[in-house]
Design a protein around this motif. Structure first.
Motif, mmCIF file in Angstrom:
data_model
loop_
_atom_site.group_PDB
_atom_site.id
_atom_site.type_symbol
_atom_site.label_atom_id
_atom_site.label_comp_id
_atom_site.label_asym_id
_atom_site.label_seq_id
_atom_site.Cartn_x
_atom_site.Cartn_y
_atom_site.Cartn_z
ATOM 1 N N ALA A 183 0.917 -1.209 -0.038
ATOM 2 C CA ALA A 183 -0.111 -0.166 -0.003
ATOM 3 C C ALA A 183 0.817 1.176 0.003
ATOM 4 N N VAL A 184 2.123 1.198 0.524
ATOM 5 C CA VAL A 184 3.009 2.402 0.657
ATOM 6 C C VAL A 184 4.077 2.617 -0.067
ATOM 7 N N LEU A 185 4.053 1.661 -1.443
ATOM 8 C CA LEU A 185 5.160 1.732 -2.388
ATOM 9 C C LEU A 185 5.412 2.982 -3.149
ATOM 10 N N GLY A 186 4.185 3.867 -3.042
ATOM 11 C CA GLY A 186 4.199 5.121 -3.928
ATOM 12 C C GLY A 186 4.913 6.210 -2.901
ATOM 13 N N PRO A 187 4.654 6.387 -1.670
ATOM 14 C CA PRO A 187 5.413 7.292 -0.816
ATOM 15 C C PRO A 187 6.847 6.639 -0.383
ATOM 16 N N MET A 188 6.740 5.356 -0.197
ATOM 17 C CA MET A 188 8.180 4.795 0.067
ATOM 18 C C MET A 188 9.021 5.152 -1.186
ATOM 19 N N SER A 189 8.696 5.258 -2.330
ATOM 20 C CA SER A 189 9.702 5.637 -3.321
ATOM 21 C C SER A 189 10.251 6.997 -3.376
ATOM 22 N N SER A 190 9.542 7.949 -2.931
ATOM 23 C CA SER A 190 9.753 9.292 -2.626
ATOM 24 C C SER A 190 11.062 9.467 -1.619
ATOM 25 N N ILE A 191 10.962 8.439 -0.661
ATOM 26 C CA ILE A 191 11.961 8.564 0.493
ATOM 27 C C ILE A 191 13.403 7.987 -0.220
ATOM 28 N N PHE A 192 13.282 7.062 -0.995
ATOM 29 C CA PHE A 192 14.564 6.320 -1.561
ATOM 30 C C PHE A 192 15.060 6.908 -2.886
ATOM 31 N N ILE A 193 14.098 7.963 -3.314
ATOM 32 C CA ILE A 193 14.578 8.927 -4.478
ATOM 33 C C ILE A 193 15.479 10.003 -4.030
ATOM 34 N N ALA A 194 15.085 10.306 -2.667
ATOM 35 C CA ALA A 194 15.656 11.475 -2.134
ATOM 36 C C ALA A 194 17.238 11.073 -1.368
ATOM 37 N N LEU A 195 17.096 9.664 -1.268
ATOM 38 C CA LEU A 195 18.432 9.306 -0.382
ATOM 39 C C LEU A 195 19.754 9.591 -1.411
ATOM 40 N N PRO A 196 19.782 9.215 -2.708
ATOM 41 C CA PRO A 196 21.070 9.776 -3.172
ATOM 42 C C PRO A 196 21.306 11.440 -3.202
ATOM 43 N N ARG A 197 20.358 11.962 -3.002
ATOM 44 C CA ARG A 197 20.639 13.558 -3.117
ATOM 45 C C ARG A 197 21.004 13.898 -1.554
ATOM 46 N N ASN A 198 20.538 13.318 -0.727
ATOM 47 C CA ASN A 198 20.877 13.650 0.736
ATOM 48 C C ASN A 198 22.206 12.991 1.039
ATOM 49 N N SER A 199 22.653 12.020 0.337
ATOM 50 C CA SER A 199 24.137 11.597 0.330
ATOM 51 C C SER A 199 25.167 12.800 -0.050
ATOM 52 N N ALA A 200 24.802 13.899 -0.548
ATOM 53 C CA ALA A 200 25.561 14.899 -1.051
ATOM 54 C C ALA A 200 26.392 15.495 0.333
ATOM 55 N N ILE A 201 25.553 15.550 1.320
ATOM 56 C CA ILE A 201 26.128 16.095 2.367
ATOM 57 C C ILE A 201 27.480 15.340 3.054
ATOM 58 N N ALA A 202 27.717 14.127 2.702
ATOM 59 C CA ALA A 202 28.798 13.255 3.205
ATOM 60 C C ALA A 202 29.900 13.693 2.693
ATOM 61 N N GLY A 203 29.662 14.420 1.143
ATOM 62 C CA GLY A 203 31.023 15.112 0.734
ATOM 63 C C GLY A 203 31.784 15.988 1.487
ATOM 64 N N ALA A 204 31.024 16.769 2.585
ATOM 65 C CA ALA A 204 31.507 17.930 3.359
ATOM 66 C C ALA A 204 32.115 17.066 4.688
ATOM 67 N N PHE A 205 32.166 15.732 4.707
ATOM 68 C CA PHE A 205 32.440 14.930 5.738
ATOM 69 C C PHE A 205 33.678 13.839 5.341
ATOM 70 N N ASN A 206 34.349 14.407 4.574
ATOM 71 C CA ASN A 206 35.657 13.407 4.033
ATOM 72 C C ASN A 206 35.175 12.074 3.262
ATOM 73 N N VAL A 207 34.059 11.993 2.719
ATOM 74 C CA VAL A 207 33.510 11.060 1.710
ATOM 75 C C VAL A 207 33.545 11.232 0.478
ATOM 76 N N ALA A 208 34.369 10.439 -0.384
ATOM 77 C CA ALA A 208 34.692 10.890 -1.893
ATOM 78 C C ALA A 208 33.534 10.749 -2.588
ATOM 79 N N GLU A 209 32.295 11.037 -2.222
ATOM 80 C CA GLU A 209 31.160 10.894 -3.277
ATOM 81 C C GLU A 209 30.867 11.822 -4.278
ATOM 82 N N LEU A 210 29.908 11.607 -5.069
ATOM 83 C CA LEU A 210 29.675 12.540 -6.177
ATOM 84 C C LEU A 210 29.720 14.095 -5.843
ATOM 85 N N TYR A 211 29.250 14.506 -4.745
ATOM 86 C CA TYR A 211 29.417 16.211 -4.542
ATOM 87 C C TYR A 211 30.632 16.535 -4.359
ATOM 88 N N SER A 212 31.554 15.631 -3.790
ATOM 89 C CA SER A 212 32.809 16.128 -3.503
ATOM 90 C C SER A 212 33.817 16.379 -4.767
#
Length: 216
Positions: free
Chosen positions: A142-171
């Motif tokens: 029943a919640v696949l729709g709203p759940m997808s919004s959470i996990f779509i936002a996750l890669p974008r949220n990971s951009a903060i890790a670039g400011a904490f010494n993680v060599a991800e995309l935003y860094s």
């Protein structure tokens, strides 16, 4: 726009992209497992578990993600817990996202008719069996729709890790900007990569929604 193919930039961009994928995937697994456990606590008949899960959701959902990164990265070493920057990022992202997963799952549980749980209990199923075998499978669909919004936002949220010494995309953006490349061209490729990841997650959830067992 051709900066990716100059001075070995493609390798740097590829490594950052793969690090973002890895960070997002591991954090998603942690968030899904932890969020499901918290959702079970939220609907549990045990008051202590309900209070624990409610407090967790209230704290993590209302705390800025950047502050959580600070707490995990600089707070844990003060209590002699030393983790790599990547693990700290996974903990911050996973715990933060789990609070949203918990609430979405709990709303899904509320859509399951109460009679089904009562029928299961009357057949002798325990609370755990009723939740895992009867309620959660229906709630998840029943919640696949709203759940997808959470996990779509996750890669974008990971951009903060670039400011904490993680060599991800935003860094990578920071590195290329320091090398003097045009900021517009750098952001174009970074934004394109995030868009690709978001589209990929969206397609995966759309595929789940179209499965015959899930279709309504």
């Amino acid at each position: 726009m051709g900066i990716l193919f100059e001075d070995g930039n493609f390798g740097l961009f590829r490594d950052g992209f793969l690090q973002t994928v890895e960070l997002s995937a591991v954090s998603a697994v942690l968030a899904l497992l932890l969020g499901t456990l918290l959702a079970a606590f939220r609907v549990s008949p045990v008051p202590v578990l309900r209070v624990f899960a409610t407090t967790w959701v209230g704290v993590f959902r209302n705390t800025p993600l950047t502050l959580l990164f600070f707490a995990v990265t600089f707070g844990l070493p003060r209590v002699d817990v030393h983790l790599s920057a990547f693990v700290c990022a996974v903990l911050a992202l996973g715990c933060y996202t789990a609070s949203f997963v918990c609430e979405v799952l709990r709303s899904g549980v509320n859509t399951v008719p109460l009679g089904q749980a009562e029928a299961a209990r009357s057949l002798g199923l325990t609370f755990g069996q009723t939740l895992t075998q009867i309620v959660l499978p229906q709630a998840g669909r029943a919640v696949l729709g709203p759940m997808s919004s959470i996990f779509i936002a996750l890669p974008r949220n990971s951009a903060i890790a670039g400011a904490f010494n993680v060599a991800e995309l935003y860094s990578v953006q920071q590195t290329l900007s320091e090398r003097g490349y045009a900021i517009f061209a750098v952001f174009f490729w970074v934004a394109l990569a995030y868009l690709f990841l978001s589209a990929l997650v969206g397609l995966a959830f759309r595929g789940l929604e179209r499965r015959p067992a899930v279709a309504r």
